[in-house]
Design a protein around this motif. Structure first.
Motif, PDB file in Angstrom:
ATOM      1  N   ARG A  10       0.780  -1.242   0.000  1.00 60.14           N
ATOM      2  CA  ARG A  10       0.000   0.000   0.000  1.00 60.14           C
ATOM      3  C   ARG A  10       0.812   1.293   0.000  1.00 60.14           C
ATOM      4  N   PRO A  11       1.777   1.485   0.933  1.00 61.14           N
ATOM      5  CA  PRO A  11       2.470   2.780   0.918  1.00 61.14           C
ATOM      6  C   PRO A  11       3.266   3.024  -0.361  1.00 61.14           C
ATOM      7  N   GLN A  12       3.622   1.941  -1.041  1.00 55.54           N
ATOM      8  CA  GLN A  12       4.396   2.109  -2.290  1.00 55.54           C
ATOM      9  C   GLN A  12       3.536   2.617  -3.432  1.00 55.54           C
ATOM     10  N   ALA A  68       9.597 -17.022   2.213  1.00 52.25           N
ATOM     11  CA  ALA A  68       8.848 -17.555   1.072  1.00 52.25           C
ATOM     12  C   ALA A  68       8.337 -16.413   0.197  1.00 52.25           C
ATOM     13  N   GLN A  69       7.821 -15.366   0.834  1.00 52.86           N
ATOM     14  CA  GLN A  69       7.263 -14.245   0.077  1.00 52.86           C
ATOM     15  C   GLN A  69       8.366 -13.518  -0.707  1.00 52.86           C
ATOM     16  N   THR A  70       9.468 -13.223  -0.004  1.00 51.44           N
ATOM     17  CA  THR A  70      10.561 -12.486  -0.654  1.00 51.44           C
ATOM     18  C   THR A  70      11.197 -13.352  -1.748  1.00 51.44           C
ATOM     19  N   GLY A  93      10.803   2.583  -0.626  1.00 51.09           N
ATOM     20  CA  GLY A  93      10.520   2.346   0.786  1.00 51.09           C
ATOM     21  C   GLY A  93      11.235   1.140   1.361  1.00 51.09           C
ATOM     22  N   ASP A  94      10.508   0.309   2.094  1.00 50.32           N
ATOM     23  CA  ASP A  94      11.178  -0.686   2.942  1.00 50.32           C
ATOM     24  C   ASP A  94      10.428  -2.001   3.094  1.00 50.32           C
ATOM     25  N   THR A  95       9.643  -2.370   2.101  1.00 47.31           N
ATOM     26  CA  THR A  95       8.888  -3.621   2.266  1.00 47.31           C
ATOM     27  C   THR A  95       9.674  -4.799   1.676  1.00 47.31           C
ATOM     28  N   ASN A  96       9.097  -5.995   1.834  1.00 46.31           N
ATOM     29  CA  ASN A  96       9.747  -7.163   1.237  1.00 46.31           C
ATOM     30  C   ASN A  96       9.848  -7.027  -0.283  1.00 46.31           C
ATOM     31  N   SER A  97       8.896  -6.316  -0.898  1.00 47.09           N
ATOM     32  CA  SER A  97       8.957  -6.080  -2.358  1.00 47.09           C
ATOM     33  C   SER A  97      10.188  -5.240  -2.710  1.00 47.09           C
ATOM     34  N   MET A 126      12.475  -5.003  13.463  1.00 51.01           N
ATOM     35  CA  MET A 126      11.531  -4.605  12.418  1.00 51.01           C
ATOM     36  C   MET A 126      11.962  -5.161  11.058  1.00 51.01           C
ATOM     37  N   PRO A 127      11.085  -5.898  10.364  1.00 45.54           N
ATOM     38  CA  PRO A 127      11.463  -6.380   9.033  1.00 45.54           C
ATOM     39  C   PRO A 127      11.839  -5.225   8.111  1.00 45.54           C
ATOM     40  N   GLU A 128      11.191  -4.073   8.296  1.00 50.38           N
ATOM     41  CA  GLU A 128      11.478  -2.919   7.427  1.00 50.38           C
ATOM     42  C   GLU A 128      12.911  -2.436   7.607  1.00 50.38           C
ATOM     43  N   GLU A 129      13.460  -2.583   8.829  1.00 53.68           N
ATOM     44  CA  GLU A 129      14.825  -2.099   9.066  1.00 53.68           C
ATOM     45  C   GLU A 129      15.835  -2.967   8.300  1.00 53.68           C
ATOM     46  N   HIS A 202      -0.987  -2.096  12.758  1.00 55.10           N
ATOM     47  CA  HIS A 202      -0.757  -3.288  11.932  1.00 55.10           C
ATOM     48  C   HIS A 202       0.602  -3.944  12.129  1.00 55.10           C
ATOM     49  N   ARG A 203       1.510  -3.300  12.908  1.00 61.89           N
ATOM     50  CA  ARG A 203       2.851  -3.879  13.028  1.00 61.89           C
ATOM     51  C   ARG A 203       2.842  -5.157  13.846  1.00 61.89           C
ATOM     52  N   PRO A 204       3.595  -6.175  13.386  1.00 57.28           N
ATOM     53  CA  PRO A 204       3.645  -7.446  14.123  1.00 57.28           C
ATOM     54  C   PRO A 204       3.931  -7.258  15.615  1.00 57.28           C
ATOM     55  N   ALA A 231      -9.058  -0.788  10.085  1.00 60.73           N
ATOM     56  CA  ALA A 231      -8.442  -2.083  10.408  1.00 60.73           C
ATOM     57  C   ALA A 231      -7.773  -2.731   9.192  1.00 60.73           C
ATOM     58  N   HIS A 232      -6.456  -2.819   9.256  1.00 60.85           N
ATOM     59  CA  HIS A 232      -5.632  -3.564   8.285  1.00 60.85           C
ATOM     60  C   HIS A 232      -6.005  -5.053   8.389  1.00 60.85           C
ATOM     61  N   PRO A 233      -5.921  -5.805   7.273  1.00 64.46           N
ATOM     62  CA  PRO A 233      -6.294  -7.230   7.329  1.00 64.46           C
ATOM     63  C   PRO A 233      -5.542  -8.011   8.410  1.00 64.46           C
ATOM     64  N   ARG A 234      -4.268  -7.654   8.649  1.00 65.09           N
ATOM     65  CA  ARG A 234      -3.501  -8.353   9.698  1.00 65.09           C
ATOM     66  C   ARG A 234      -4.165  -8.173  11.069  1.00 65.09           C
ATOM     67  N   LEU A 235      -4.603  -6.946  11.364  1.00 63.25           N
ATOM     68  CA  LEU A 235      -5.244  -6.654  12.648  1.00 63.25           C
ATOM     69  C   LEU A 235      -6.552  -7.432  12.757  1.00 63.25           C
TER      70      LEU A 235
HETATM   71  C1  UD1 Z   1       3.675  -4.454   4.718  1.00 56.77           C
HETATM   72  C2  UD1 Z   1       5.103  -3.910   4.924  1.00 56.77           C
HETATM   73  C3  UD1 Z   1       5.049  -2.731   5.892  1.00 56.77           C
HETATM   74  C4  UD1 Z   1       4.050  -1.686   5.463  1.00 56.77           C
HETATM   75  C5  UD1 Z   1       2.684  -2.358   5.274  1.00 56.77           C
HETATM   76  C6  UD1 Z   1       1.626  -1.375   4.835  1.00 56.77           C
HETATM   77  C7  UD1 Z   1       6.829  -5.681   4.821  1.00 56.77           C
HETATM   78  C8  UD1 Z   1       7.774  -6.491   5.612  1.00 56.77           C
HETATM   79  N1  UD1 Z   1       5.968  -4.933   5.528  1.00 56.77           N
HETATM   80  O1  UD1 Z   1       3.261  -4.980   5.969  1.00 56.77           O
HETATM   81  O2  UD1 Z   1       6.326  -2.142   5.923  1.00 56.77           O
HETATM   82  O3  UD1 Z   1       3.935  -0.708   6.484  1.00 56.77           O
HETATM   83  O4  UD1 Z   1       2.840  -3.388   4.289  1.00 56.77           O
HETATM   84  O5  UD1 Z   1       0.353  -1.934   4.864  1.00 56.77           O
HETATM   85  O6  UD1 Z   1       6.865  -5.723   3.609  1.00 56.77           O
HETATM   86  N2  UD1 Z   1      -3.154  -9.212   3.919  1.00 56.77           N
HETATM   87  C9  UD1 Z   1      -4.388  -9.355   3.302  1.00 56.77           C
HETATM   88  N3  UD1 Z   1      -4.606  -8.690   2.140  1.00 56.77           N
HETATM   89  C10 UD1 Z   1      -3.690  -7.880   1.567  1.00 56.77           C
HETATM   90  C11 UD1 Z   1      -2.423  -7.749   2.203  1.00 56.77           C
HETATM   91  C12 UD1 Z   1      -2.185  -8.415   3.378  1.00 56.77           C
HETATM   92  O7  UD1 Z   1      -5.258 -10.064   3.775  1.00 56.77           O
HETATM   93  O8  UD1 Z   1      -3.964  -7.285   0.503  1.00 56.77           O
HETATM   94  C13 UD1 Z   1      -2.913  -9.912   5.209  1.00 56.77           C
HETATM   95  C14 UD1 Z   1      -2.334 -11.273   5.018  1.00 56.77           C
HETATM   96  O9  UD1 Z   1      -2.950 -12.112   5.928  1.00 56.77           O
HETATM   97  C15 UD1 Z   1      -0.862 -11.102   5.371  1.00 56.77           C
HETATM   98  C16 UD1 Z   1      -0.879  -9.951   6.364  1.00 56.77           C
HETATM   99  O10 UD1 Z   1      -1.994  -9.157   5.990  1.00 56.77           O
HETATM  100  O11 UD1 Z   1      -0.314 -12.260   5.916  1.00 56.77           O
HETATM  101  C17 UD1 Z   1       0.384  -9.142   6.322  1.00 56.77           C
HETATM  102  O12 UD1 Z   1       0.642  -8.653   5.001  1.00 56.77           O
HETATM  103  P1  UD1 Z   1       2.145  -8.398   4.477  1.00 56.77           P
HETATM  104  O13 UD1 Z   1       2.125  -7.838   3.131  1.00 56.77           O
HETATM  105  O14 UD1 Z   1       2.971  -9.593   4.700  1.00 56.77           O
HETATM  106  O15 UD1 Z   1       2.702  -7.303   5.453  1.00 56.77           O
HETATM  107  P2  UD1 Z   1       2.027  -6.002   6.066  1.00 56.77           P
HETATM  108  O16 UD1 Z   1       1.784  -6.283   7.495  1.00 56.77           O
HETATM  109  O17 UD1 Z   1       0.898  -5.475   5.240  1.00 56.77           O
END
Ligand code: UD1
Length: 353
Positions: A10-12, A68-70, A93-97, A126-129, A202-204, A231-235
């Motif tokens: 998203r932020p990208q 696996a993702q990276t 930025g700083d994601t796995n992408s 932090m994975p981003e770091e 949303h941070r782990p 709410a982010h999907p992770r939350l």
């Molecule tokens: C990622 C970035 C983080 C950034 C955030 C913005 C890394 C390491 N982290 O974290 O820096 O701040 O994006 O949102 O790259 N999911 C969905 N649908 C989606 C995307 C994610 O359901 O479209 C769920 C999945 O269950 C997934 C979890 O969210 O396992 C985490 O997604 P992931 O892309 O791995 O990392 P973010 O926590 O979003």
């Protein structure tokens, strides 16, 4: 010159918007989406609202553990770089992408430019770091958003590859804010201008330990004003798993917002509570007080200027910190003037020679 941008989260997409525009007529631009974020509300809506061209390629890697993702992205990107043969790969930025694209390009001798280079939290949990440090050291051209970022890169011996371009998030935020001024929208149901908070978590480190997540949600629920929790999907997933009610007390939990709706919700709020990197800075640029649930921030200027307060270990002070008096006004512009994307394209074109 052919520039290939890799985005995935998203932020990208937000950062890509002003870059794609600034690239028009100046360079051939190929856009690759890794598919790290794939939900409509986490991805497609940003392309539509911000007028970003459709990606030329989408790897659709989806979610997974870091390795696996990276790894899936790394393999997929190598093939795409070989197919498109860009002069430079631009990573954001700083994601796995970001990391996957930097490693894939450097291994096959394609120059790498890193936008938003030089940010550091110095927190190795932090994975981003890891992603930032590894990407900066792999890259050929480091496009730094702030003076502090330039200083970090210089102290790591990377000063001669660094150009200070400013922050492209400022470009896109100011453009969207100006559009909202011309075309105001109604506030979400039940909210009164200046009388609610916007929250994102949303941070782990905040979501994955149920005791910590409960403490954060309890604090938000106890605030005296309504809290709009995006709410982010992770939350959502972790709250469901642990039986935590995200709509307790003052909180109303909703889906993530599209970018213009987010900017509008923040600028009309009493304050932001977040663990996002970008949102801390967006709150500052809109001059809305922010409380960040993290032990440190990369955007130290927001704290130094009094607009951001960090709360981490002692969550008992969260509610009182959120409800603190408004900070001193400031006209400081640590994040540039809204023209960082043009300077980024200048730096990319100059780097060829
Ligand atoms: C990622 C970035 C983080 C950034 C955030 C913005 C890394 C390491 N982290 O974290 O820096 O701040 O994006 O949102 O790259 N999911 C969905 N649908 C989606 C995307 C994610 O359901 O479209 C769920 C999945 O269950 C997934 C979890 O969210 O396992 C985490 O997604 P992931 O892309 O791995 O990392 P973010 O926590 O979003």
């Amino acid at each position: 010159m052919k520039i290939l941008s890799v985005v995935g989260a998203r932020p990208q997409f937000v950062k890509l918007a002003p870059i794609a525009r600034a690239m028009e007529g100046r360079a051939e631009h190929v856009i690759v989406h890794t598919g790290q974020h794939y939900d409509e509300l986490m991805s497609d809506v940003f392309f539509r609202d911000l007028g970003i061209p459709e990606p030329d390629e989408n790897l659709a890697v989806g979610s997974g553990k870091h390795g696996a993702q990276t790894g899936a992205m790394l393999a997929g990107l190598e093939a795409l770089f070989e197919k498109h043969q860009p002069d430079v790969v631009l990573v954001y930025g700083d994601t796995n992408s970001t990391l996957a694209a930097a490693v894939a390009a450097v291994k096959i001798h394609i120059p790498v430019a890193h936008l938003e280079a030089g940010l550091r939290s110095f927190n190795r949990r932090m994975p981003e770091e890891h992603n930032r440090v590894l990407t900066d050291h792999a890259a050929d051209l480091l496009l730094a958003p702030t003076r502090v970022a330039v200083d970090h890169l210089t102290s790591e011996g990377l000063g001669d590859r660094t150009v200070l371009v400013g922050d492209v998030m400022t470009d896109v935020l100011f453009a969207v804010r100006d559009r909202l001024d011309e075309d105001p929208r109604p506030l979400p149901e039940g909210l009164v201008e200046g009388e609610y908070h916007v929250a994102t978590i949303h941070r782990p480190d905040n979501t994955d330990d149920p005791a910590r997540l409960v403490a954060i949600v309890d604090n938000l629920a106890s605030l005296s004003r309504p809290v709009l929790l995006l709410a982010h999907p992770r939350l959502r997933k972790l709250a469901d798993q642990h039986g935590i009610d995200l709509s307790a007390g003052s909180i109303t939990a909703t889906t993530p917002l599209a970018y213009p709706a987010l900017v509008d919700a923040v600028r009309r709020s009493a304050g932001v509570v977040t663990d996002s990197g970008g949102l801390q800075k967006e709150a500052f640029l809109l001059r809305v007080p922010c409380t960040t649930i993290r032990p440190e921030t990369e955007w130290v200027e927001t704290v130094e200027l009094g607009w951001n307060a960090l709360v981490s270990e002692d969550l008992t002070v969260l509610a009182q910190t959120v409800e603190r008096p408004a900070p001193e006004p400031t006209d400081a512009q640590p994040y540039g003037d809204g023209h960082a994307a043009e300077r980024t394209v200048d730096a990319l074109l100059a780097h060829r020679h």
